[in-house]
Design a protein around this motif. Structure first.
Motif, PDB file in Angstrom:
ATOM      1  N   UNK A   1       0.874  -1.178   0.000  1.00 57.23           N
ATOM      2  CA  UNK A   1       0.000   0.000   0.000  1.00 57.23           C
ATOM      3  C   UNK A   1       0.909   1.225   0.000  1.00 57.23           C
ATOM      4  N   UNK A   2       0.735   2.095  -0.977  1.00 59.32           N
ATOM      5  CA  UNK A   2       1.579   3.291  -1.049  1.00 59.32           C
ATOM      6  C   UNK A   2       0.722   4.520  -0.791  1.00 59.32           C
TER       7      UNK A   2
ATOM      8  N   UNK B   1       9.900   2.331  -0.806  1.00 65.42           N
ATOM      9  CA  UNK B   1      11.109   2.037  -1.555  1.00 65.42           C
ATOM     10  C   UNK B   1      10.737   1.053  -2.669  1.00 65.42           C
ATOM     11  N   UNK B   2      10.793   1.531  -3.894  1.00 66.62           N
ATOM     12  CA  UNK B   2      10.352   0.700  -5.024  1.00 66.62           C
ATOM     13  C   UNK B   2      11.210  -0.561  -5.175  1.00 66.62           C
ATOM     14  N   UNK B   3      12.510  -0.399  -4.874  1.00 64.68           N
ATOM     15  CA  UNK B   3      13.415  -1.554  -4.974  1.00 64.68           C
ATOM     16  C   UNK B   3      12.959  -2.671  -4.034  1.00 64.68           C
ATOM     17  N   UNK B   4      12.597  -2.246  -2.819  1.00 62.59           N
ATOM     18  CA  UNK B   4      12.131  -3.194  -1.800  1.00 62.59           C
ATOM     19  C   UNK B   4      10.809  -3.859  -2.235  1.00 62.59           C
ATOM     20  N   UNK B   5       9.915  -3.056  -2.825  1.00 63.88           N
ATOM     21  CA  UNK B   5       8.635  -3.610  -3.296  1.00 63.88           C
ATOM     22  C   UNK B   5       8.902  -4.676  -4.363  1.00 63.88           C
TER      23      UNK B   5
ATOM     24  N   UNK C   1      -0.021 -10.441  -7.409  1.00 65.60           N
ATOM     25  CA  UNK C   1       0.105  -9.478  -6.316  1.00 65.60           C
ATOM     26  C   UNK C   1      -0.743  -8.252  -6.598  1.00 65.60           C
ATOM     27  N   UNK C   2      -1.217  -7.635  -5.514  1.00 69.38           N
ATOM     28  CA  UNK C   2      -2.021  -6.419  -5.626  1.00 69.38           C
ATOM     29  C   UNK C   2      -1.277  -5.283  -4.913  1.00 69.38           C
ATOM     30  N   UNK C   3      -1.060  -4.199  -5.633  1.00 73.14           N
ATOM     31  CA  UNK C   3      -0.428  -3.024  -5.032  1.00 73.14           C
ATOM     32  C   UNK C   3      -1.425  -1.870  -5.118  1.00 73.14           C
ATOM     33  N   UNK C   4      -1.785  -1.301  -3.978  1.00 72.65           N
ATOM     34  CA  UNK C   4      -2.731  -0.181  -3.961  1.00 72.65           C
ATOM     35  C   UNK C   4      -1.933   1.111  -3.789  1.00 72.65           C
ATOM     36  N   UNK C   5      -2.183   2.065  -4.676  1.00 70.47           N
ATOM     37  CA  UNK C   5      -1.436   3.332  -4.647  1.00 70.47           C
ATOM     38  C   UNK C   5      -2.407   4.495  -4.510  1.00 70.47           C
ATOM     39  N   UNK C   6      -2.213   5.335  -3.507  1.00 69.80           N
ATOM     40  CA  UNK C   6      -2.998   6.575  -3.419  1.00 69.80           C
ATOM     41  C   UNK C   6      -2.486   7.519  -4.501  1.00 69.80           C
ATOM     42  N   UNK C   7      -3.392   8.240  -5.160  1.00 71.58           N
ATOM     43  CA  UNK C   7      -2.971   9.074  -6.296  1.00 71.58           C
ATOM     44  C   UNK C   7      -1.891  10.090  -5.907  1.00 71.58           C
ATOM     45  N   UNK C   8      -1.882  10.490  -4.621  1.00 75.36           N
ATOM     46  CA  UNK C   8      -0.898  11.482  -4.181  1.00 75.36           C
ATOM     47  C   UNK C   8       0.460  10.876  -3.859  1.00 75.36           C
ATOM     48  N   UNK C   9       0.560   9.551  -3.864  1.00 81.16           N
ATOM     49  CA  UNK C   9       1.824   8.906  -3.485  1.00 81.16           C
ATOM     50  C   UNK C   9       2.736   8.709  -4.687  1.00 81.16           C
TER      51      UNK C   9
ATOM     52  N   UNK D   1       4.992   0.500 -14.975  1.00 84.00           N
ATOM     53  CA  UNK D   1       6.084   0.361 -15.959  1.00 84.00           C
ATOM     54  C   UNK D   1       7.389  -0.039 -15.276  1.00 84.00           C
ATOM     55  N   UNK D   2       7.680   0.664 -14.157  1.00 87.21           N
ATOM     56  CA  UNK D   2       8.936   0.404 -13.425  1.00 87.21           C
ATOM     57  C   UNK D   2       8.978  -1.031 -12.903  1.00 87.21           C
ATOM     58  N   UNK D   3       7.849  -1.484 -12.330  1.00 87.48           N
ATOM     59  CA  UNK D   3       7.792  -2.838 -11.743  1.00 87.48           C
ATOM     60  C   UNK D   3       8.038  -3.875 -12.843  1.00 87.48           C
ATOM     61  N   UNK D   4       7.390  -3.650 -13.973  1.00 84.40           N
ATOM     62  CA  UNK D   4       7.546  -4.588 -15.092  1.00 84.40           C
ATOM     63  C   UNK D   4       9.015  -4.635 -15.537  1.00 84.40           C
ATOM     64  N   UNK D   5       9.604  -3.431 -15.636  1.00 88.65           N
ATOM     65  CA  UNK D   5      10.990  -3.340 -16.097  1.00 88.65           C
ATOM     66  C   UNK D   5      11.944  -4.013 -15.103  1.00 88.65           C
ATOM     67  N   UNK D   6      11.746  -3.745 -13.808  1.00 84.51           N
ATOM     68  CA  UNK D   6      12.701  -4.246 -12.814  1.00 84.51           C
ATOM     69  C   UNK D   6      12.510  -5.725 -12.480  1.00 84.51           C
ATOM     70  N   UNK D   7      11.254  -6.241 -12.570  1.00 76.07           N
ATOM     71  CA  UNK D   7      11.017  -7.633 -12.140  1.00 76.07           C
ATOM     72  C   UNK D   7      10.749  -8.583 -13.301  1.00 76.07           C
ATOM     73  N   UNK D   8      10.347  -8.034 -14.420  1.00 80.24           N
ATOM     74  CA  UNK D   8       9.970  -8.891 -15.547  1.00 80.24           C
ATOM     75  C   UNK D   8       8.595  -9.517 -15.356  1.00 80.24           C
TER      76      UNK D   8
END
Ligand code: F6P
Length: 320
Positions: free
Chosen positions: A189-190, A197-201, A216-224, A232-239
């Protein structure tokens, strides 16, 4: 006593239930309520100004939105505009104003109070970010809408073994993200209130996959953060195959939950009772299970504390 009533700022499910309660409680005491349309903007041209009676608020308790319509009125910050609105209300013989909205709307009300009107605020925003009240009208409905969306997205996430990044509302506050993420069992939850820390996620997503968890489900508040960029970042870093869903204004509409209708009904009636008791310049607060007046000075004095313990719990429960 002639009372004016308006809804202001972002709409919130339950506003109609509050309107109904104000009008009918006032009618019970022989007081007349005048509705104004489009929030503070309507005060400048008398838009939709009309007496509301028992019948005018029939069949609205279960409807989302607001029959009085609403608007954001940045021009109302100007003293000359506030003077004009106060003069217009006085010309109509209005002595008191009840505003259903957020703390920005209460500032408009406070400006009119300084100009001789009596003012009571009823807290309504899906964000639940008003200091001085544990709950605001609309929050429970928005959380239930978001939690329902998370359930649905989880079905497709498990079927396709994907990561879903789900963006919920909350420009400055993470209360919807936290509550819907907790209810929906989100893995992360962000929120704007807590660093992440995106790396940690990404590391946790990969560890979860190793332990056999394929979605996995990641919930992001629009202000976070921007959910699109996160995806995009998650896809790039984890495949990992990742999809993004932005719930947006879906969270603002729909039938209010029973909890929101009850809260709105109690707060609407209390606003009228407070006026009759001679109160002025207060918000109707919900504090530790009780409806009570909270002075506006207090409402404007702080920021609601983010429940860090609940946030930590959500984190712990999703750890592998
Ligand atoms: O009313 C609160 C809220 O829904 C926030 O969560 C959101 O950031 C904002 O309003 C959106 O405002 P608008 O509908 O004016 O774009």
């Amino acid at each position: 006593m002639k009372i004016a009533l308006l809804t202001s700022g972002g709409d919130a499910p339950g506003m109609n239930a509050a309107i109904r309660a104000v009008v009918r409680r006032a009618g019970y005491y022989g007081l007349t309520v005048y509705g104004i349309e489009r929030g503070f903007a309507g005060l400048l041209n008398g838009e939709g100004f009309r007496p509301l009676n028992h019948r005018s608020v029939a069949d609205i308790i279960h409807r989302g939105g607001t029959i009085l319509r609403t608007a954001r009125a940045p021009e109302f910050c100007r003293a000359s505009v506030q003077d004009q609105a106060a003069a217009w209300l006085r010309e109509q013989g209005i002595e008191a104003l009840i505003v259903i909205g957020g703390d920005g709307s209460f500032r408009g009300g406070a400006a009119l109070q300084e100009r001789g009107l009596r003012f009571i605020g009823i807290p309504a925003t899906i964000d639940n970010d008003i200091y001085g009240t544990d709950l605001t009208i609309g929050f429970d409905t928005a959380v239930n809408t978001a939690a329902d969306a998370i359930n649905r997205l989880r079905d497709t996430a498990t079927s396709h073994e994907r990561v879903f990044v789900i963006e919920v509302m909350g420009r400055c506050a993470g209360f919807i993200a936290l509550a819907s993420g907790l209810a929906g069992g989100a893995e992360s939850i962000l929120v704007p209130e807590m660093e992440f820390n995106l790396e940690e996620i990404c590391r946790r997503l990969l560890a979860a996959k190793e332990h056999g968890r394929s979605h996995s489900i990641i919930v992001v508040a629009e202000g976070a953060a921007s959910a699109m960029k996160m995806g995009e970042e998650i896809k790039k870093r984890t495949g990992l195959e990742t999809r993004v869903t932005i719930l947006g204004h879906l969270q603002r509409g729909g039938t209010p939950t029973a909890a929101d209708r009850i809260l709105a009904t109690q707060m609407g009636a209390a606003a009228v009772d407070l006026l009759r008791r001679g109160e002025n310049g207060v918000m109707v607060g919900y504090v530790k299970g009780r409806i009570e007046p909270v002075p506006l000075a207090e409402v404007f004095s702080g920021e609601k504390t983010f429940p860090a313990e609940a946030y930590e719990l959500a984190h712990i429960l999703s750890l592998y």
